[in-house]
Each structure stands twice: as C-alpha cells, then as structure tokens.
Design an enzyme around this catalytic site. Structure first.
Site, short mmCIF file in Angstrom:
data_model
loop_
_atom_site.label_atom_id
_atom_site.label_comp_id
_atom_site.label_asym_id
_atom_site.label_seq_id
_atom_site.Cartn_x
_atom_site.Cartn_y
_atom_site.Cartn_z
NE ARG A 42 -1.79 -21.39 5.07
CZ ARG A 42 -2.37 -20.30 4.64
NH1 ARG A 42 -2.30 -19.93 3.41
NH2 ARG A 42 -3.07 -19.54 5.49
CG ASP A 69 -0.40 -25.38 9.88
OD1 ASP A 69 -1.15 -24.41 9.61
OD2 ASP A 69 -0.83 -26.50 10.21
CG HIS A 155 -2.22 2.80 0.67
ND1 HIS A 155 -3.34 2.03 0.56
CD2 HIS A 155 -2.00 3.29 -0.57
CE1 HIS A 155 -3.78 2.08 -0.69
NE2 HIS A 155 -2.98 2.83 -1.40
CE LYS A 159 -2.72 6.88 -2.34
NZ LYS A 159 -1.83 6.22 -3.29
CG ASP A 212 -11.20 -2.21 -2.22
OD1 ASP A 212 -10.36 -2.57 -1.37
OD2 ASP A 212 -10.92 -2.09 -3.43
CG HIS A 217 -8.26 4.04 0.62
ND1 HIS A 217 -7.50 3.62 1.69
CD2 HIS A 217 -8.12 3.08 -0.33
CE1 HIS A 217 -6.92 2.46 1.38
NE2 HIS A 217 -7.28 2.12 0.17
CE LYS A 302 -10.71 -2.09 -7.55
NZ LYS A 302 -9.41 -1.42 -7.50
CE LYS A 307 -4.39 5.14 -8.95
NZ LYS A 307 -5.14 4.41 -7.95
C1 BG6 Z 1 -6.50 -0.62 -2.12
C2 BG6 Z 1 -7.72 -1.29 -2.70
O1 BG6 Z 1 -6.66 -0.39 -0.76
O2 BG6 Z 1 -6.30 0.63 -2.77
C3 BG6 Z 1 -7.56 -1.48 -4.21
O3 BG6 Z 1 -7.89 -2.56 -2.08
C4 BG6 Z 1 -7.23 -0.16 -4.86
O4 BG6 Z 1 -8.74 -2.02 -4.78
C5 BG6 Z 1 -6.05 0.52 -4.16
O5 BG6 Z 1 -6.91 -0.41 -6.22
C6 BG6 Z 1 -5.80 1.90 -4.70
O6 BG6 Z 1 -4.61 2.38 -4.14
P1 BG6 Z 1 -3.71 3.41 -4.93
O7 BG6 Z 1 -2.65 3.80 -3.96
O8 BG6 Z 1 -3.20 2.71 -6.15
O9 BG6 Z 1 -4.62 4.54 -5.30
#
Ligand code: BG6
Length: 430
Positions: A42, A69, A155, A159, A212, A217, A302, A307
């Site tokens: 934009r 736009d 995504h 992986k 989310d 996922h 979260k 992780k």
């Molecule tokens: C995203 C979510 O799709 O995946 C995020 O919107 C999340 O909230 C993320 O943090 C996690 O992806 P990854 O690949 O870092 O595990």
C-alpha cells in the site's frame, strides 16, 4: 521459464522473517535463476531498505515493488498490465495478508484477470475462523480460481521431519508391523514455544492457540501418523490419505480440552478480560478400527520453557521394565528416537534405558519449511499443501470446542511465562 512471484504483504512480519530469507536461500542455491519477486504494498517502500531489514539485500537485482491500493480494481488492472507473462511463464501470487483482507483481494485479482491458468494462488492460514467461515472462504475462492491453482500453506507439512514421518513408516518394515492399536497405547503431538505473542496482539486476540496451531499444524502432523500408507511411498496420494485420517476423527469432546493463558497476556493485548487461550490441550479419538481405543493428545502453548515440536508414540508394555516410546523430533534436533532398554556393561546384570536414534549429521543443511513450500509451488508439487477438504475436516473435529469456549464457562488456567508443563499433562485431564 520465468516465475514471477507477487507477494502481497511484503513488509509484513511473515515476509520479513520467513519468506524473504527463504527466497534468498532458493536463489543462492542457483537452481532458480529465472525468478522475479514483486512486492505489493500500500505504502511506497524503499526496496533496498526493505530487503536489508530482512537481511536479504542481495535479492535486489531480481526484486521490485508495486505500490497500489488493494481495494481498487483499477490498480489491479494496472498490476495485471505491468506483468507481462510469456507463453511458458508462470505467476505465483502469495497472499501474506490478514485473513479479513484475503476475500477482497481474491475477487479483485479475479476481476482483473489475474487468475488465468498460468497463475497459482498461495494462501496462508488461518483458513477461516471456524467450519462455516472456512467453507464460505473456499466457495469464494472457487469462484475465481480452480482448485489446482490454489496452494494452501501449512508450513508444518513442509518441515523436513514431518516429511520423514511417512518415509519412516513406509520405508521400514519394523514400523509397518506395529502401527495400530494392538501395539500402540497412546499418541501425543506436542508443540511448545518459548516466544510469546510477540506484538501480534490484534491477530492473536482473534485467533488463540487452538486456531493458530492446533487446527492446522498439529492436526496435520497427527494425520501423517494416523493415515493409511499408500503401499509404496507415493507423495501425490498422501493428501487424500491425510484427509481420510482426519475424517475418521470423532468430533472433540470439550470436556476433554483444557485452555490456559500466560500471566501478562491481557496487558500485552490491552484487554483485561481476555479469554483468548495461549495454551491448549485437546484429547481426541479416531473411529478408524485401526486406532480404536487409542487416546490422542494435541498440546501447544506459547511462553513455555522450551521450543520443541515432537510426536510421541507410546507402546503397550508387556511388562513394567520395558522401553515403550518412539519420538519423532520435528524440531529442533530433527530426528527419531526410540527408548530401548540395554544391559549396563559390566559384571552386574543391571539394565538401563538408552535412546536408539536417527539424527542428521551436524553439518546437514535442512531446508527451512518456507523454502520447501516455495520450491514445491514453483514446481507444481502439491503433496505438502493442505486441501480445502482437510481444512474442513479439521474444523469439524474442533468445532465443538470452539462452540463450548464461546460460551465462556470453560475455565482458563493461568500459567507463568517460562513455565515447564510436564508432558503428557495427565493431571490436566483428571
Ligand atoms: C505459525 C503461528 O503458524 O507458526 C505462530 O501463527 C507460531 O504463532 C508459528 O509461532 C510456529 O512455527 P515454527 O515453524 O516456528 O514452529
């Protein structure tokens, strides 16, 4: 053949953190020389500054910005005229925009003729906010693009270790023989994150962890575990197999779902009464005779202590002292691990539990999921994308939880940032 990649939302978080770095890796790999990147925005953007802030300044030669736009059809016509595709060329349109913007952009693209057969549409989740909105979104997109043109990105499917689930199951006789309820006691798919919502207040308040992460996922990872395997590994047959696995799942029982929120979330989003969950644990079951009686848990949160994304397959023990677990480490430390019991070396007859593991060499370069997604879209490979049927099947399973949580009477437990939540969270279900 030239691929022109049009990115709506080029200055957004996803594009800066994931897409542009992935594109840089693809380009520097040397296999995709004929790739042109056009960022749609934009605002008037300084290309050099934009690429530099994503750490990809060397993409400048093949990149440009088109300012427009996004609600104005005349601008889409201008865009259409500026993209001249030769006979063999293809145009990939990547919508990295908030879900509310997708609908209008899709119709304007269609009306401006940016939906010809050499165009592919790449969509980011969330695909709707519940079953009905996902179906409506699908019908809307269907008016302008054929299903073969649409690439729905999850995504996690791309992986490296997620792709290895089917490979391991199919390629190793050992796994084929024990893959059902006679041998398997329970399944857990767990994805914990250290990061909090990182300033995505508006998005997250409307979304929450169930939408989310679980809806796409984790359900997709689960489908890869539960699905029937097409005899020899045939990637193109996998989406249909994933779908069947999702369709077998019973609608979730809200009484078997737990939601939580980390302390401080309400201040971060500026909503003192927020009941949006940043943690969720769901128990599911499948109607597939193969999985009858096997409890399945999906857990994500979260602001936890580590992780990690992993799938734990727990086997039935025939006596107490046995190793009983197979773990797919989706990330980090990608690999597969089996608990085995071995004799401690020495004169004594002592036993110990040791891991039997598969891991990549330390210097192995595993492609980032977004690299794989982009490469597959360029090459017209769809097995790592989710189909609209899968999206609907997944919403159908989770819809009872959404409905119950809307009524507000489900408790929301509060946890402290950085907390360790012990898997498999048995206490949460008692
Ligand atoms: C995203 C979510 O799709 O995946 C995020 O919107 C999340 O909230 C993320 O943090 C996690 O992806 P990854 O690949 O870092 O595990």
């Amino acid at each position: 053949m030239t691929t022109k990649l049009l990115i709506f939302g080029i200055s957004g978080d996803l594009s800066q953190r994931k897409l542009l770095p992935a594109l840089q890796k693809i380009v520097s790999g040397g296999q995709f020389d004929n790739l042109e990147i056009i960022g749609v925005s934009r605002r008037k953007l300084d290309l050099h500054a934009l690429l530099s802030s994503a750490g990809v300044a060397n993409l400048e030669a093949q990149s440009s910005i088109f300012s427009m736009d996004m609600a104005n059809i005349a601008d889409y016509r201008r865009l259409q005229a500026s993209i001249s595709l030769k006979q063999d060329d293809q145009l990939l349109i990547y919508l990295s925009v908030p879900p509310v913007a997708t609908r209008q952009i899709v119709s304007l693209l269609g009306e401006a003729g940016l939906n010809t057969p050499n165009v592919k549409l790449l969509l980011e989740k969330p695909f709707g906010v519940d079953l009905i909105s996902a179906q409506e979104m699908h019908e809307h997109i269907d008016r302008y693009f054929t299903d073969s043109q649409v690439y729905r990105i999850d995504h996690y499917l791309a992986k490296e270790m997620a792709q290895n689930i089917a490979t391991f199951r199919s390629g190793n006789a050992l796994f084929q023989h024990v893959w059902d309820n006679r041998a398997i006691e329970s399944i857990e798919v767990v994805s914990s994150e250290v990061i909090d919502i990182e300033g995505r207040a508006q998005f997250y308040e409307q979304t929450g962890a169930l939408r989310d992460v679980v809806q796409g996922h984790l359900m997709q990872l689960l489908a890869l575990v539960l699905m029937e395997l097409p005899g020899k590994l045939d990637w193109d047959a996998i989406p249909k197999k994933r779908l069947e696995a999702l369709q077998y799942l019973h609608p979730a029982d809200p009484l078997r779902a737990v939601r939580g929120q980390y302390k401080g979330y309400q201040q971060e989003v500026g909503n003192p009464g927020s009941i949006t969950e940043t943690f969720v644990s769901v128990e599911l079951s499948s109607g597939d005779p193969r999985w009858q009686g096997v409890p399945i848990k999906l857990v994500t949160g979260k602001a936890l202590d580590k992780k990690t994304t992993e799938i734990r397959i727990n086997f039935k023990k025939t006596h107490e002292a046995q190793g009983d677990r197979l773990v797919f480490h989706i990330q980090p430390d990608e690999g597969v691990e089996i608990d085995v019991v071995a004799k401690v070396p020495g004169y004594e007859q002592k036993l110990e539990q040791r891991p039997l593991s598969f891991a990549y060499p330390e210097d192995a370069m595993l492609p980032e999921a977004y690299e794989q997604v982009l490469v597959d879209a360029i090459r017209t490979r769809k097995s790592l994308f989710t189909t609209s049927e899968e999206v609907h099947a997944s919403w159908r399973v989770l819809q009872p939880i959404l409905d119950a949580w809307n009524t507000n009477d489900t408790p929301l437990f509060v946890y402290t940032k950085g907390e360790t939540i012990n898997w498999p969270l048995k206490n949460l279900f008692e």
